[in-house]
Scaffold this motif. Structure first.
Motif, PDB file in Angstrom:
ATOM      1  N   LEU A   1       0.887  -1.154   0.000  1.00  0.00           N
ATOM      2  CA  LEU A   1       0.000   0.000   0.000  1.00  0.00           C
ATOM      3  C   LEU A   1       0.927   1.207   0.000  1.00  0.00           C
ATOM      4  O   LEU A   1       1.687   1.406   0.943  1.00  0.00           O
ATOM      5  CB  LEU A   1      -0.891   0.025   1.245  1.00  0.00           C
ATOM      6  CG  LEU A   1      -1.944  -1.068   1.362  1.00  0.00           C
ATOM      7  CD1 LEU A   1      -2.762  -0.863   2.628  1.00  0.00           C
ATOM      8  CD2 LEU A   1      -2.850  -1.086   0.148  1.00  0.00           C
ATOM      9  N   SER A   2       0.898   1.975  -1.066  1.00  0.00           N
ATOM     10  CA  SER A   2       1.801   3.117  -1.217  1.00  0.00           C
ATOM     11  C   SER A   2       1.116   4.413  -0.814  1.00  0.00           C
ATOM     12  O   SER A   2       0.012   4.713  -1.276  1.00  0.00           O
ATOM     13  CB  SER A   2       2.272   3.237  -2.672  1.00  0.00           C
ATOM     14  OG  SER A   2       3.074   2.132  -3.010  1.00  0.00           O
ATOM     15  N   TRP A   3       1.788   5.160   0.046  1.00  0.00           N
ATOM     16  CA  TRP A   3       1.321   6.474   0.492  1.00  0.00           C
ATOM     17  C   TRP A   3       2.083   7.547  -0.263  1.00  0.00           C
ATOM     18  O   TRP A   3       3.293   7.444  -0.443  1.00  0.00           O
ATOM     19  CB  TRP A   3       1.598   6.657   1.983  1.00  0.00           C
ATOM     20  CG  TRP A   3       0.779   5.798   2.861  1.00  0.00           C
ATOM     21  CD1 TRP A   3       1.149   4.611   3.423  1.00  0.00           C
ATOM     22  CD2 TRP A   3      -0.554   6.045   3.296  1.00  0.00           C
ATOM     23  NE1 TRP A   3       0.119   4.112   4.176  1.00  0.00           N
ATOM     24  CE2 TRP A   3      -0.931   4.971   4.118  1.00  0.00           C
ATOM     25  CE3 TRP A   3      -1.469   7.078   3.069  1.00  0.00           C
ATOM     26  CZ2 TRP A   3      -2.190   4.892   4.721  1.00  0.00           C
ATOM     27  CZ3 TRP A   3      -2.711   6.999   3.667  1.00  0.00           C
ATOM     28  CH2 TRP A   3      -3.060   5.926   4.475  1.00  0.00           C
ATOM     29  N   GLY A   4       1.364   8.582  -0.682  1.00  0.00           N
ATOM     30  CA  GLY A   4       2.036   9.671  -1.365  1.00  0.00           C
ATOM     31  C   GLY A   4       1.180  10.922  -1.376  1.00  0.00           C
ATOM     32  O   GLY A   4       0.024  10.917  -0.937  1.00  0.00           O
ATOM     33  N   THR A   5       1.783  11.972  -1.882  1.00  0.00           N
ATOM     34  CA  THR A   5       1.070  13.233  -2.048  1.00  0.00           C
ATOM     35  C   THR A   5       0.588  13.325  -3.495  1.00  0.00           C
ATOM     36  O   THR A   5       1.190  12.754  -4.398  1.00  0.00           O
ATOM     37  CB  THR A   5       1.976  14.433  -1.733  1.00  0.00           C
ATOM     38  OG1 THR A   5       3.119  14.397  -2.618  1.00  0.00           O
ATOM     39  CG2 THR A   5       2.463  14.393  -0.289  1.00  0.00           C
ATOM     40  N   VAL A   6      -0.505  14.039  -3.686  1.00  0.00           N
ATOM     41  CA  VAL A   6      -1.012  14.294  -5.029  1.00  0.00           C
ATOM     42  C   VAL A   6      -1.015  15.804  -5.215  1.00  0.00           C
ATOM     43  O   VAL A   6      -1.635  16.538  -4.441  1.00  0.00           O
ATOM     44  CB  VAL A   6      -2.432  13.708  -5.218  1.00  0.00           C
ATOM     45  CG1 VAL A   6      -2.975  14.069  -6.593  1.00  0.00           C
ATOM     46  CG2 VAL A   6      -2.414  12.198  -5.019  1.00  0.00           C
ATOM     47  N   ASP A   7      -0.254  16.280  -6.228  1.00  0.00           N
ATOM     48  CA  ASP A   7      -0.161  17.729  -6.436  1.00  0.00           C
ATOM     49  C   ASP A   7      -1.305  18.231  -7.320  1.00  0.00           C
ATOM     50  O   ASP A   7      -2.195  17.460  -7.701  1.00  0.00           O
ATOM     51  CB  ASP A   7       1.213  18.113  -7.001  1.00  0.00           C
ATOM     52  CG  ASP A   7       1.475  17.605  -8.409  1.00  0.00           C
ATOM     53  OD1 ASP A   7       0.519  17.215  -9.121  1.00  0.00           O
ATOM     54  OD2 ASP A   7       2.650  17.607  -8.823  1.00  0.00           O
ATOM     55  N   ASP A   8      -1.275  19.521  -7.632  1.00  0.00           N
ATOM     56  CA  ASP A   8      -2.353  20.153  -8.404  1.00  0.00           C
ATOM     57  C   ASP A   8      -2.525  19.562  -9.802  1.00  0.00           C
ATOM     58  O   ASP A   8      -3.597  19.667 -10.396  1.00  0.00           O
ATOM     59  CB  ASP A   8      -2.120  21.660  -8.502  1.00  0.00           C
ATOM     60  CG  ASP A   8      -2.246  22.350  -7.159  1.00  0.00           C
ATOM     61  OD1 ASP A   8      -2.881  21.774  -6.250  1.00  0.00           O
ATOM     62  OD2 ASP A   8      -1.699  23.462  -7.006  1.00  0.00           O
ATOM     63  N   THR A   9      -1.473  18.945 -10.339  1.00  0.00           N
ATOM     64  CA  THR A   9      -1.572  18.338 -11.674  1.00  0.00           C
ATOM     65  C   THR A   9      -2.007  16.882 -11.611  1.00  0.00           C
ATOM     66  O   THR A   9      -2.127  16.231 -12.638  1.00  0.00           O
ATOM     67  CB  THR A   9      -0.218  18.424 -12.413  1.00  0.00           C
ATOM     68  OG1 THR A   9       0.731  17.587 -11.734  1.00  0.00           O
ATOM     69  CG2 THR A   9       0.289  19.855 -12.503  1.00  0.00           C
ATOM     70  N   GLY A  10      -2.206  16.359 -10.386  1.00  0.00           N
ATOM     71  CA  GLY A  10      -2.612  14.969 -10.220  1.00  0.00           C
ATOM     72  C   GLY A  10      -1.447  14.003 -10.116  1.00  0.00           C
ATOM     73  O   GLY A  10      -1.643  12.791 -10.124  1.00  0.00           O
ATOM     74  N   THR A  11      -0.231  14.534 -10.021  1.00  0.00           N
ATOM     75  CA  THR A  11       0.949  13.676  -9.922  1.00  0.00           C
ATOM     76  C   THR A  11       1.107  13.130  -8.506  1.00  0.00           C
ATOM     77  O   THR A  11       1.086  13.886  -7.532  1.00  0.00           O
ATOM     78  CB  THR A  11       2.224  14.458 -10.322  1.00  0.00           C
ATOM     79  OG1 THR A  11       2.052  14.930 -11.655  1.00  0.00           O
ATOM     80  CG2 THR A  11       3.463  13.582 -10.234  1.00  0.00           C
ATOM     81  N   PHE A  12       1.280  11.821  -8.416  1.00  0.00           N
ATOM     82  CA  PHE A  12       1.464  11.126  -7.145  1.00  0.00           C
ATOM     83  C   PHE A  12       2.959  11.005  -6.864  1.00  0.00           C
ATOM     84  O   PHE A  12       3.715  10.543  -7.715  1.00  0.00           O
ATOM     85  CB  PHE A  12       0.837   9.730  -7.227  1.00  0.00           C
ATOM     86  CG  PHE A  12       1.016   8.890  -5.992  1.00  0.00           C
ATOM     87  CD1 PHE A  12       0.114   8.979  -4.941  1.00  0.00           C
ATOM     88  CD2 PHE A  12       2.064   7.983  -5.887  1.00  0.00           C
ATOM     89  CE1 PHE A  12       0.263   8.185  -3.808  1.00  0.00           C
ATOM     90  CE2 PHE A  12       2.217   7.190  -4.761  1.00  0.00           C
ATOM     91  CZ  PHE A  12       1.314   7.292  -3.724  1.00  0.00           C
ATOM     92  N   THR A  13       3.375  11.395  -5.656  1.00  0.00           N
ATOM     93  CA  THR A  13       4.766  11.240  -5.233  1.00  0.00           C
ATOM     94  C   THR A  13       4.781  10.440  -3.937  1.00  0.00           C
ATOM     95  O   THR A  13       4.349  10.923  -2.896  1.00  0.00           O
ATOM     96  CB  THR A  13       5.437  12.615  -5.019  1.00  0.00           C
ATOM     97  OG1 THR A  13       5.317  13.379  -6.225  1.00  0.00           O
ATOM     98  CG2 THR A  13       6.910  12.461  -4.651  1.00  0.00           C
ATOM     99  N   MET A  14       5.299   9.208  -4.029  1.00  0.00           N
ATOM    100  CA  MET A  14       5.297   8.313  -2.885  1.00  0.00           C
ATOM    101  C   MET A  14       6.271   8.788  -1.806  1.00  0.00           C
ATOM    102  O   MET A  14       7.358   9.267  -2.113  1.00  0.00           O
ATOM    103  CB  MET A  14       5.693   6.903  -3.301  1.00  0.00           C
ATOM    104  CG  MET A  14       5.566   5.905  -2.176  1.00  0.00           C
ATOM    105  SD  MET A  14       6.230   4.300  -2.566  1.00  0.00           S
ATOM    106  CE  MET A  14       7.969   4.643  -2.601  1.00  0.00           C
ATOM    107  N   PHE A  15       5.845   8.645  -0.527  1.00  0.00           N
ATOM    108  CA  PHE A  15       6.770   8.955   0.570  1.00  0.00           C
ATOM    109  C   PHE A  15       6.894   7.825   1.583  1.00  0.00           C
ATOM    110  O   PHE A  15       7.822   7.821   2.390  1.00  0.00           O
ATOM    111  CB  PHE A  15       6.415  10.280   1.267  1.00  0.00           C
ATOM    112  CG  PHE A  15       5.099  10.309   1.990  1.00  0.00           C
ATOM    113  CD1 PHE A  15       4.993   9.918   3.312  1.00  0.00           C
ATOM    114  CD2 PHE A  15       3.965  10.764   1.336  1.00  0.00           C
ATOM    115  CE1 PHE A  15       3.782   9.977   3.984  1.00  0.00           C
ATOM    116  CE2 PHE A  15       2.745  10.828   2.000  1.00  0.00           C
ATOM    117  CZ  PHE A  15       2.659  10.428   3.320  1.00  0.00           C
ATOM    118  N   ARG A  16       6.007   6.832   1.559  1.00  0.00           N
ATOM    119  CA  ARG A  16       6.163   5.635   2.401  1.00  0.00           C
ATOM    120  C   ARG A  16       5.220   4.549   1.914  1.00  0.00           C
ATOM    121  O   ARG A  16       4.303   4.810   1.151  1.00  0.00           O
ATOM    122  CB  ARG A  16       5.984   5.939   3.879  1.00  0.00           C
ATOM    123  CG  ARG A  16       4.607   6.195   4.381  1.00  0.00           C
ATOM    124  CD  ARG A  16       4.564   6.395   5.903  1.00  0.00           C
ATOM    125  NE  ARG A  16       5.578   7.283   6.384  1.00  0.00           N
ATOM    126  CZ  ARG A  16       5.433   8.214   7.313  1.00  0.00           C
ATOM    127  NH1 ARG A  16       4.268   8.356   7.899  1.00  0.00           N
ATOM    128  NH2 ARG A  16       6.411   8.973   7.688  1.00  0.00           N
TER     129      ARG A  16
END
Length: 166
Positions: free
Chosen positions: A88-103
């Protein structure tokens, strides 16, 4: 080889913001969680917002008898026989919809009781239930084994929840 569905039912999501971990000043906002596809870390199944009341994912898998027990395979199952898991990948989603995993949380399939896995192989459905917030209020990460997760076998005819995605 037998077809089996694995349904992950998650509750207690941590919210959309994550305070810094001890020793860090990094804050994460607009966090989401999804199931990571094997060998494609940027391909995630059904991102769910961190403030959802609950989340559910259904994975199509197969089981096969092996010398060490029952082996589970599928497009979202990671690792080698005897050490399989689901990320299960946790990440942020920016204004463009890009997911960046952090844990990531690593749901360990070798921790499923053998009797439960055998029953699921016959019934067609294996259900994992877990909370997704750790003791510090952060998104759950690292190895996830019982009692932090419960595994049960059920009939494939059992209804899926409204957030269920395949």
């Amino acid at each position: 080889m037998t077809d089996v569905l694995i349904r992950i039912e998650a509750s207690e999501l941590p919210g959309l913001d994550c305070a810094p971990a001890q020793g860090s000043d990094q804050t994460y906002s607009n966090i989401h969680v999804g199931v990571q596809r094997r060998e494609r870390p940027t391909e995630l199944l059904a991102l769910q917002p961190g403030n959802a009341p609950w989340a559910s994912w259904t994975l199509e898998c197969t089981t096969i008898a092996s010398p060490t027990g029952t082996d589970i395979k599928g497009p979202y199952v990671q690792g080698r026989p005897g050490g399989r898991f689901i990320y299960l990948s946790w990440g942020t989603v920016d204004d463009t919809g890009t997911f960046t995993m952090f844990r990531r949380a690593k749901l360990m399939l070798d921790a499923i009781p053998a009797g439960t896995l055998d029953a699921a192989t016959h019934s067609g459905l294996l259900i994992a239930r877990l909370g997704l917030t750790d003791a510090r209020g952060h998104p759950l990460c690292a190895r996830v084994v019982p009692p932090a997760i419960t595994w049960t076998a059920s009939s494939r005819n059992e209804e899926c929840g409204p957030a269920d995605v395949r």
